[in-house]
Design an enzyme around this catalytic site. Structure first.
Site: not given
Length: 130
Positions: A11-12
């Protein structure tokens, strides 16, 4: 160069790139791609980023193992896998395991010549680092 390559889905952006950086220290000859964040740089996942990484690595002749950080990243990967035809699907697999430890174990296994099944098994092995 062929062999097994890895796609790290997070997600990052920074987390995906950091895992790639760490795994590359242990497996310098393995192709690694980060697919982190959304298309506009926010926290989240991107079908296009994952699909583009898989497509690039397959075009270079690699089999591909994919690792993820959280459940919705896994759903994104499953969507990418669903869009592969049967021939391509035989060369791309999801390694459902711990992201950092799994990526390092998978990369090392690829570095020493492991095939796709061996790399995926290494990426799934939770007990390696317990």
């Amino acid at each position: 160069m062929s062999g097994v390559a890895l796609v790290i889905v997070s997600h990052s952006v920074q987390l995906a790139e950091g895992v790639v950086e760490l795994a590359a220290q242990m497996a310098k000859d393995v192709a690694l791609r980060a697919a982190g964040g959304t298309d506009d740089g926010r926290i989240g996942t991107s079908f296009d980023k994952v699909n583009d990484a898989v497509t690039e690595l397959r075009a270079a002749g690699h089999d591909v193992a994919i690792l993820t950080d959280l459940g919705s990243a896994t759903m994104t990967v499953e969507s990418v896998l669903d869009f592969l035809d049967d021939e391509e699907a035989a060369h791309v697999k999801f390694a459902d395991g711990p992201l950092v430890e799994g990526a390092v174990a998978a990369a090392v296994t690829a570095q020493v010549g492991g095939d796709l099944d061996a790399v995926v098994a290494a990426g799934r092995a939770r007990e390696l680092f317990s």
